[in-house]
Design an enzyme around this catalytic site. Structure first.
Site, PDB file in Angstrom:
ATOM      1  CB  THR A 181       1.968  -3.309  10.894  1.00 59.05           C
ATOM      2  OG1 THR A 181       0.706  -3.621  10.271  1.00 59.05           O
ATOM      3  CG2 THR A 181       1.838  -2.039  11.716  1.00 59.05           C
ATOM      4  CG  HIS A 233       7.993 -25.279  12.350  1.00 60.14           C
ATOM      5  ND1 HIS A 233       7.955 -25.209  13.725  1.00 60.14           N
ATOM      6  CD2 HIS A 233       9.170 -25.883  12.035  1.00 60.14           C
ATOM      7  CE1 HIS A 233       9.060 -25.740  14.232  1.00 60.14           C
ATOM      8  NE2 HIS A 233       9.819 -26.146  13.221  1.00 60.14           N
ATOM      9  NE  ARG A 270       7.031 -31.421  15.204  1.00 61.02           N
ATOM     10  CZ  ARG A 270       8.282 -31.268  14.773  1.00 61.02           C
ATOM     11  NH1 ARG A 270       8.812 -32.154  13.940  1.00 61.02           N
ATOM     12  NH2 ARG A 270       9.002 -30.231  15.164  1.00 61.02           N
ATOM     13  CG  HIS A 271       6.181 -29.099  10.767  1.00 63.74           C
ATOM     14  ND1 HIS A 271       5.890 -28.500  11.967  1.00 63.74           N
ATOM     15  CD2 HIS A 271       7.491 -29.467  10.840  1.00 63.74           C
ATOM     16  CE1 HIS A 271       6.967 -28.490  12.734  1.00 63.74           C
ATOM     17  NE2 HIS A 271       7.948 -29.077  12.077  1.00 63.74           N
ATOM     18  N   GLY A 311      -2.276  -5.898   8.366  1.00 62.10           N
ATOM     19  CA  GLY A 311      -3.532  -5.828   7.611  1.00 62.10           C
ATOM     20  C   GLY A 311      -3.481  -6.686   6.357  1.00 62.10           C
ATOM     21  CG  ASP A 313      -0.354   0.159   2.528  1.00 58.72           C
ATOM     22  OD1 ASP A 313       0.905   0.232   2.595  1.00 58.72           O
ATOM     23  OD2 ASP A 313      -1.082   0.244   3.525  1.00 58.72           O
ATOM     24  CB  CYS A 327       0.728  -2.638   4.558  1.00 56.47           C
ATOM     25  SG  CYS A 327       0.414  -3.844   5.856  1.00 56.47           S
ATOM     26  NE  ARG A 349       1.617 -30.212  14.904  1.00 54.65           N
ATOM     27  CZ  ARG A 349       2.776 -30.225  15.533  1.00 54.65           C
ATOM     28  NH1 ARG A 349       3.751 -29.413  15.163  1.00 54.65           N
ATOM     29  NH2 ARG A 349       2.986 -31.058  16.526  1.00 54.65           N
TER      30      ARG A 349
HETATM   31  C1  RB5 Z   1      -1.968   2.483   6.661  1.00 51.46           C
HETATM   32  O1  RB5 Z   1      -1.940   3.665   7.425  1.00 51.46           O
HETATM   33  C2  RB5 Z   1      -1.782   1.274   7.559  1.00 51.46           C
HETATM   34  O2  RB5 Z   1      -2.908   1.076   8.325  1.00 51.46           O
HETATM   35  C3  RB5 Z   1      -1.468   0.059   6.719  1.00 51.46           C
HETATM   36  O3  RB5 Z   1      -0.321   0.311   5.972  1.00 51.46           O
HETATM   37  C4  RB5 Z   1      -1.173  -1.235   7.469  1.00 51.46           C
HETATM   38  O4  RB5 Z   1      -0.208  -1.047   8.456  1.00 51.46           O
HETATM   39  C5  RB5 Z   1      -2.323  -1.991   7.933  1.00 51.46           C
HETATM   40  O5  RB5 Z   1      -2.202  -3.056   8.528  1.00 51.46           O
END
Ligand code: RB5
Length: 158
Positions: free
Chosen positions: A67, A98, A137-138, A70, A8, A65, A141
């Site tokens: 983090t 795994h 095992r992996h 998302g 993104d 993105c 699962r």
């Molecule tokens: C965008 O601001 C942010 O929410 C997106 O990049 C991401 O981190 C969502 O999980």
């Protein structure tokens, strides 16, 4: 190996760098966008990569993105996709060994580019421990995902 990649706006700069990095190493890269850092909704781009992996148009997927969270949440709704949100090489290794993860979800805001390159290298160069061994095992699962994925497929959602 063919790799589908998308981000993104928060992952755009690293997506450009990581796509070029992959190409330099001889991977075939499908860049699913976006084309600039204007604000977009991450599900639209996670879906493109997840569908490429789900339908075998790509062997692996990479999502970036803010983090990675998302995009991983969204990608994991698509059958046959196993997306892992990873911030260390050790987790990249375990996600492959795994979990046979086929999509890597990275943080473009909280992890430096050089660290993400190392995570990506580890992800692409680590084998699933139960490759060719359905009784391991992996593998056993992961097979527990199949009925759940089957329900999604039968409902005609994909
Ligand atoms: C965008 O601001 C942010 O929410 C997106 O990049 C991401 O981190 C969502 O999980």
């Amino acid at each position: 190996m063919k790799i589908s990649i998308a981000s993104d706006h928060a992952g755009f700069e690293q997506k450009k760098e990581l796509a070029a990095y992959l190409q330099e190493q001889g991977y075939e890269v499908l860049d699913r966008g976006p084309e600039n850092d204007e604000r977009v909704d991450y599900p639209d781009y996670a879906q493109k990569v997840a569908m490429d992996v789900s339908f075998g148009r790509a062997d692996r997927g990479v999502l970036i993105c803010g983090t990675g969270i998302g995009m991983a949440i969204f990608a994991n709704k698509i059958p046959r996709v196993r997306a892992a949100n990873v911030t260390s090489c050790q987790f990249a290794e375990l996600a492959r060994q795994h979990n046979d993860a086929n999509v890597l979800a990275l943080s473009g805001r909280f992890v430096e580019l050089e660290d993400n390159k190392a995570i990506l290298d580890t992800f692409l160069n680590t084998a699933f421990e139960d490759e060719g061994n359905p009784d391991g095992r992996h593998a056993r699962r992961l097979q527990k995902l199949w009925p759940i994925e089957g329900q999604t497929l039968r409902r005609g959602q994909l």
